[in-house]
Design a protein around this motif. Structure first.
Motif, short mmCIF file in Angstrom:
data_model
loop_
_atom_site.label_atom_id
_atom_site.label_comp_id
_atom_site.label_asym_id
_atom_site.label_seq_id
_atom_site.Cartn_x
_atom_site.Cartn_y
_atom_site.Cartn_z
N ALA A 236 0.84 -1.19 0.00
CA ALA A 236 0.00 0.00 0.00
C ALA A 236 0.87 1.24 0.00
O ALA A 236 1.95 1.26 0.62
CB ALA A 236 -0.94 0.02 1.20
N LEU A 237 0.41 2.26 -0.70
CA LEU A 237 1.01 3.60 -0.66
C LEU A 237 0.06 4.50 0.11
O LEU A 237 -1.11 4.65 -0.27
CB LEU A 237 1.22 4.14 -2.07
N VAL A 238 0.55 5.11 1.18
CA VAL A 238 -0.31 5.93 2.04
C VAL A 238 0.45 7.19 2.44
O VAL A 238 1.69 7.25 2.32
CB VAL A 238 -0.73 5.14 3.31
N PRO A 239 -0.25 8.21 2.93
CA PRO A 239 0.44 9.39 3.47
C PRO A 239 1.17 9.04 4.76
O PRO A 239 1.06 7.92 5.29
CB PRO A 239 -0.71 10.38 3.72
N GLY A 240 1.90 10.00 5.28
CA GLY A 240 2.66 9.77 6.50
C GLY A 240 1.79 9.53 7.71
O GLY A 240 0.63 9.96 7.78
N ASP A 241 2.32 8.78 8.67
CA ASP A 241 1.66 8.47 9.93
C ASP A 241 0.32 7.77 9.70
O ASP A 241 -0.74 8.27 10.04
CB ASP A 241 1.45 9.74 10.76
N PRO A 242 0.32 6.55 9.12
CA PRO A 242 -0.95 5.85 8.86
C PRO A 242 -1.57 5.18 10.07
O PRO A 242 -2.71 4.74 10.01
CB PRO A 242 -0.53 4.80 7.82
N GLY A 243 -0.85 5.10 11.18
CA GLY A 243 -1.39 4.42 12.35
C GLY A 243 -1.04 2.94 12.35
O GLY A 243 -0.03 2.52 11.79
N LYS A 244 -1.88 2.14 12.96
CA LYS A 244 -1.63 0.71 13.08
C LYS A 244 -1.75 0.05 11.72
O LYS A 244 -2.73 0.24 11.00
CB LYS A 244 -2.62 0.08 14.06
N ILE A 245 -0.75 -0.76 11.38
CA ILE A 245 -0.70 -1.42 10.07
C ILE A 245 -1.02 -2.90 10.27
O ILE A 245 -0.52 -3.53 11.20
CB ILE A 245 0.69 -1.25 9.44
N PRO A 246 -1.87 -3.49 9.42
CA PRO A 246 -2.17 -4.92 9.55
C PRO A 246 -0.92 -5.78 9.42
O PRO A 246 0.00 -5.47 8.64
CB PRO A 246 -3.15 -5.18 8.40
N ALA A 247 -0.88 -6.83 10.19
CA ALA A 247 0.28 -7.72 10.17
C ALA A 247 0.44 -8.36 8.81
O ALA A 247 -0.51 -8.84 8.21
CB ALA A 247 0.12 -8.79 11.25
N GLY A 248 1.67 -8.37 8.31
CA GLY A 248 1.97 -8.98 7.02
C GLY A 248 1.77 -8.07 5.83
O GLY A 248 1.98 -8.50 4.69
N MET A 249 1.40 -6.82 6.04
CA MET A 249 1.17 -5.87 4.93
C MET A 249 2.31 -4.87 4.91
O MET A 249 2.69 -4.31 5.94
CB MET A 249 -0.16 -5.15 5.10
N LYS A 250 2.88 -4.66 3.73
CA LYS A 250 3.97 -3.70 3.56
C LYS A 250 3.39 -2.36 3.13
O LYS A 250 2.75 -2.26 2.08
CB LYS A 250 4.96 -4.22 2.52
N VAL A 251 3.63 -1.35 3.93
CA VAL A 251 3.07 -0.01 3.69
C VAL A 251 4.22 0.95 3.46
O VAL A 251 5.16 1.02 4.26
CB VAL A 251 2.20 0.45 4.88
N LEU A 252 4.16 1.69 2.36
CA LEU A 252 5.16 2.69 2.03
C LEU A 252 4.54 4.07 2.20
O LEU A 252 3.54 4.39 1.55
CB LEU A 252 5.65 2.51 0.58
N GLU A 253 5.14 4.86 3.10
CA GLU A 253 4.65 6.22 3.32
C GLU A 253 5.31 7.16 2.31
O GLU A 253 6.53 7.18 2.16
CB GLU A 253 4.98 6.68 4.74
#
Length: 469
Positions: A425-442
């Protein structure tokens, strides 16, 4: 003896029943509120005072009031119960509005059949169709029940008579604009008639503890036809939305005295009727083995419900001086803004002289700014003919300076994407709690987001002569 001339007191006066504007002569249209047929004659106001009357029920402390009478009863359609706040409350009046052919009558006939039982009779009154036509629809969608009563009436007095004879727990009237009262002048659907019919049915619902579903027409702009007083009188206002060329239908709560107004029910309209969709995200996605250029996934919020949707874009060489800009399911102004941001901030100049087509899958309409990042990436992917990585979703609002702004409900959006199997996932900064096993790029700006596109396959046009050299 000379005849006595009329004094000012003897002359008739006229007043608008909507806004109270007064005049000395009758007019067909009130110049103050622009309402037709509301200017009526009235005499000199008599000074009256209201004497205290007999109290029907004693006032009680609010903690001693029995709240069980306002307990919602499920309708048998879970998606509608979600919007209503658990079901229909006895004595509640619900106004359902929507464009012609969107599926209002089909849904309410299904609700009427599923709500009917030995203890709760249902009365379906149609003013737009004959009883045989409604019966044919009931056969098609399987809405037959021995405790569902059907009547074709357009007279208010006759409908009240049916209520005395059937004693239903649920009344469905399709529609309120087709019923008229013989005591009121004017054609059915007029302001005076709609007020009288709605007022009489609301009083009957409160007195009998009977739930009522009223179907209302809409104007060309999509607003509910008739006086706004109708929306103030009823307890719940629901808008039935959907494109007649798509299967998806949304029931959105606009007003609800018994629950939240940010809930949305999803339905699918097909040949056998209309069914609720507990997990409608599959309608908005195209399943592929390999990613395709010009597509990007995002997670939108309809009320409090997250839905995964797909944005598609296509760019081709233009054959005309002014390139085409065509959108479907997206706001044209937002797409134009993303094109400008990509050209100025993302350094992509291949979009200016090309025809650009952008759309959503499944007929969903994306109007919230959280879809900006997905729209921008889909356009960039189409321009460079480079597919985005598989199982990627993009969430974020893009500003004119190219920055990616935070949006509401990021955690809920990521949880829904993770539930459906998306891993990046591509998200803005400070997304909060991230689901386990998901790679999030701020990402901070559009430049950071465009780095997910492989540079080896980009096809960007030079911006000026210096770039060519």
């Amino acid at each position: 003896m000379a005849a006595r001339t009329k004094t000012t007191k003897d002359r008739p006066s006229y007043r608008c029943t909507e806004c109270g504007w007064q005049t000395a002569k009758w007019l067909g249209r009130c110049p103050e509120c622009q309402a037709w047929g509301t200017v009526e004659e009235y005499g000199a106001p008599a000074v009256r005072t209201t004497a205290p009357g007999r109290v029907t029920t004693s006032a009680l402390p609010i903690g001693q009031v029995d709240g069980r009478q306002a307990t919602a009863r499920p309708t048998g359609v879970p998606e509608l119960d979600r919007v209503l706040g658990g079901g229909l409350v006895p004595g509640a009046v619900v106004l359902v509005a929507g464009e012609p052919g969107v599926g209002k009558s089909t849904l309410l006939l299904d609700v009427a059949a599923k709500s009917a039982s030995d203890e709760h009779r249902t009365l379906y009154v149609t003013g737009e169709e004959s009883a045989s036509q409604v019966r044919l629809r009931a056969d098609r969608i399987g809405a037959l029940d021995d405790h569902l009563y059907l009547a074709a009436e357009t007279d208010l007095a006759a409908i009240l008579g049916h209520l005395d004879a059937v004693k239903p727990s649920l009344l469905v009237l399709d529609s309120v604009q087709t019923v008229a009262s013989p005591e009121i002048d004017g054609a059915p659907g007029g302001m005076a008639q709609v007020r009288e019919v709605a007022g009489a049915l609301i009083r009957a619902s409160k007195e009998r503890g009977m739930s009522t579903l009223l179907v209302g027409h809409v104007t060309k702009d999509g607003a509910i036809a008739g006086p706004r007083l109708l929306e103030h009188l009823v307890d719940v206002v629901l808008h039935f939305e959907g494109d007649r060329h798509a299967r998806l239908r949304l029931v959105r709560g606009v007003k609800n005295r018994y629950g939240a107004t940010d809930e949305v029910g999803c339905f699918e309209l097909h040949d056998e009727g209309i069914t609720g969709l507990a997990d409608p995200s599959g309608l908005f996605l195209t399943r592929r083995d390999e990613p395709v250029p010009g597509t990007c996934l995002t997670v939108t919020l309809e009320g409090r419900r997250p839905l995964v949707a797909e944005v598609q874009a296509l760019t081709v060489d233009s054959q005309i001086p002014s390139p085409r800009r065509t959108t479907s399911g997206l706001e044209t102004s937002r797409v134009s803004m993303m094109l400008a941001v990509l050209e100025q901030r993302g350094r992509i100049s291949a979009l200016g002289k090309r025809d650009i087509y952008s759309a959503t899958v499944g007929g969903v309409k994306l109007s919230e700014p959280a879809a900006d990042l997905a729209v921008a990436l889909a356009l960039a992917s189409a321009a460079s003919d480079t597919p985005l990585p598989k199982n990627l979703v993009a969430i974020g609002e893009v500003g004119l300076a190219g920055e990616v702004r935070r949006v509401t409900g990021v955690q809920r959006r990521l949880a829904e994407a993770h539930r459906l199997g998306f891993t990046h996932a591509l998200v803005p900064g400070d997304p909060g709690k991230i689901p386990a096993g998901m790679k999030v790029l701020e990402v901070a700006d559009i430049g950071d987001a465009l780095r997910v596109l492989p540079r080896s396959r980009r096809r960007e046009a030079p911006r000026d002569e210096e770039d060519r050299r």
